[in-house]
Write an enzyme that holds these catalytic residues in place. Structure first.
Site, PDB file in Angstrom:
ATOM      1  N   ARG A  29      -5.093  -2.041   5.228  1.00 51.29           N
ATOM      2  CA  ARG A  29      -4.495  -2.037   3.826  1.00 51.29           C
ATOM      3  C   ARG A  29      -5.666  -2.685   2.964  1.00 51.29           C
ATOM      4  O   ARG A  29      -5.279  -3.481   1.896  1.00 51.29           O
ATOM      5  CB  ARG A  29      -3.375  -2.909   3.506  1.00 51.29           C
ATOM      6  N   LYS A  87      10.333   0.688   3.033  1.00 50.97           N
ATOM      7  CA  LYS A  87       8.937   0.904   3.199  1.00 50.97           C
ATOM      8  C   LYS A  87       8.079  -0.039   2.580  1.00 50.97           C
ATOM      9  O   LYS A  87       8.335  -0.941   2.089  1.00 50.97           O
ATOM     10  CB  LYS A  87       8.476   2.024   2.341  1.00 50.97           C
ATOM     11  N   ASP A  88       6.917  -0.324   3.245  1.00 52.62           N
ATOM     12  CA  ASP A  88       5.962  -1.227   3.179  1.00 52.62           C
ATOM     13  C   ASP A  88       5.370  -1.480   1.586  1.00 52.62           C
ATOM     14  O   ASP A  88       5.592  -0.566   0.779  1.00 52.62           O
ATOM     15  CB  ASP A  88       4.680  -0.955   3.830  1.00 52.62           C
ATOM     16  N   ARG A  89       5.158  -2.745   1.077  1.00 51.63           N
ATOM     17  CA  ARG A  89       4.740  -2.952  -0.183  1.00 51.63           C
ATOM     18  C   ARG A  89       3.120  -2.527  -0.577  1.00 51.63           C
ATOM     19  O   ARG A  89       2.881  -1.686  -1.443  1.00 51.63           O
ATOM     20  CB  ARG A  89       4.891  -4.559  -0.431  1.00 51.63           C
TER      21      ARG A  89
END
Length: 422
Positions: A29, A87-89
């Protein structure tokens, strides 16, 4: 099998790796485009109904905050918005959401930074957690250790096609502040003041200094006014709880209920996830493999059938496991009495040590207004990963069923400090 050296993973029950291959390190990320998630939706053919189904694409938004902002802009309650998966940030994610009695014209008039909404249909029912077939991931791990990189990636990729520990990932417990399960434990005990104080007042090192000061001030004083003066306005969940306490001093149960129902329910379910992680790690510590059946194991078959492993059926079960027809599962306790289900000894022992009973789950269910019935979860995940190496960048593409964590896959490759994966 290899033990994790990282305190945070061990505290969350993620104590083992399936592989002994040295980690490639690197970072996840570095940009939202390095972690792309696309929901695989269930097919629905409704032609009428009060729910507008929209495809939500977002970057750098936590789902609960995105939903709250969408509802604020529309001027409707956030309770009118449903979704199938969280869901992911720090990612670019695409998923479906349902909006009750909202029109496509209202959606087209919305303009929110890093959020896109596209109407795609209508439905008779709201989307609920679990209403999805799975998720597709397109992930890049950057700045990996170049030594024998392709070989190490290949070894983990081969293992992933057979079995990896199906741990709940770090984001299940909170990325910057991994305490969601601890708040859930306090709710189960009915300790609402300490639950609020923990959620609002426990500061963590990766937060900004002013946020840490505000949290610590509340933790030490229980004075909501002090924290309200310093907490940033975007921290809307904490501020709504504190505002409630300012108007109704001492009503900590009411303060918790200021949170969206789905967020409130996630505290208790995070504690269930923690118990699962710990029980799975205990099994691995006993030297029992992920695909090694032992008498008493609970089995879940692809067609929904269940069974129990006995000494006599171990050869047949081993064959079924090898062919992917079933999975060994552990029970995540809830309102059902552990004595009435095939609950493993490690989970039962943890519940006894923590002083938590099925009655505590029943009381929490009423308080949170969510069923905590308990559930079986497979101990192993497997997926066919398309992996490639470009210099020090590793590209992974794969799919997972609902409730399985891509970071649990990535940790097998990286074997690094979990903070580098969030």
């Amino acid at each position: 099998m290899m033990e994790s050296p990282f305190d945070l993973e061990r505290e969350l029950g993620m104590q083992y790796y399936a592989t002994i291959t040295p980690g490639i390190g690197g970072a996840l990320r570095t940009a939202p485009e390095d972690f792309i998630v696309e929901e695989i939706s269930l097919e629905k053919k409704d032609t009428s109904g009060p729910y507008l189904i929209c495809r939500l694409t977002k970057s750098n938004w936590e789902l609960q905050h995105a939903v709250k902002e969408i509802s604020r802009r529309l001027g409707v309650s956030h309770r009118r918005i449903g979704w199938a998966g969280t869901k992911d940030r720090n990612a670019r994610t695409t998923q479906l959401i349902s909006l009750y009695k909202v029109t496509a014209e209202e959606i087209s008039a919305l303009h929110i930074k890093d959020i896109a909404l596209e109407p795609v249909g209508i439905a008779n029912e709201q989307l609920s957690l679990g209403d999805l077939a799975g998720n597709r991931f397109d992930i890049r791990i950057r700045d990996a250790d170049p030594e024998d990189l392709a070989l190490r990636v290949a070894e983990v990729t081969d293992t992933a096609a057979t079995a990896l520990p199906n741990y709940f990932g770090l984001q299940r417990f909170g990325v910057v502040r991994p305490l969601t399960h601890r708040v859930g434990e306090l709710i189960l005990h009915g300790e609402y003041e300490l639950a609020v104080a923990t959620y609002v007042g426990k500061a963590f090192p990766y937060e900004k200094d002013d946020v840490q000061r505000a949290r610590t001030a509340f933790w030490e004083s229980r004075d909501p006014a002090i924290a309200l003066r310093e907490l940033p306005v975007q921290m809307s969940f904490e501020r709504s709880m504190l505002s409630h306490l300012q108007s109704r001093p001492g009503d900590y149960a009411g303060a918790l209920r200021q949170l969206p129902p789905k967020l409130l329910s996630m505290f208790v379910s995070a504690f269930q996830s923690y118990l699962f992680n710990c029980a799975l790690s205990y099994r691995l510590s006993e030297g029992i493999g992920l695909t090694e059946p032992v008498p008493g194991d609970h089995l879940i078959f692809a067609n929904g059938r269940t069974d129990t492993v006995t000494q006599q059926n171990i050869p047949a079960v081993s064959l079924h496991l090898a062919r992917g027809r079933c999975n060994i599962a552990l029970f995540m306790p809830g309102k059902d009495d552990p004595a009435t289900v095939n609950c493993n000894d490690a989970t039962r022992s943890m519940l006894n040590d923590l002083g938590i009973t099925s009655e505590d789950f029943r009381r929490a269910s009423v308080f949170v207004q969510t069923k905590f019935d308990g559930a079986w979860r497979p101990i192993a995940m497997k997926t066919d990963i398309q992996a490639s190496v470009e210099g020090t960048c590793v590209h992974l593409a794969f799919s997972l069923p609902p409730g399985h964590y891509a970071t649990t896959v990535c940790r097998e490759y990286m074997k690094t400090d979990p903070i580098r994966m969030v």
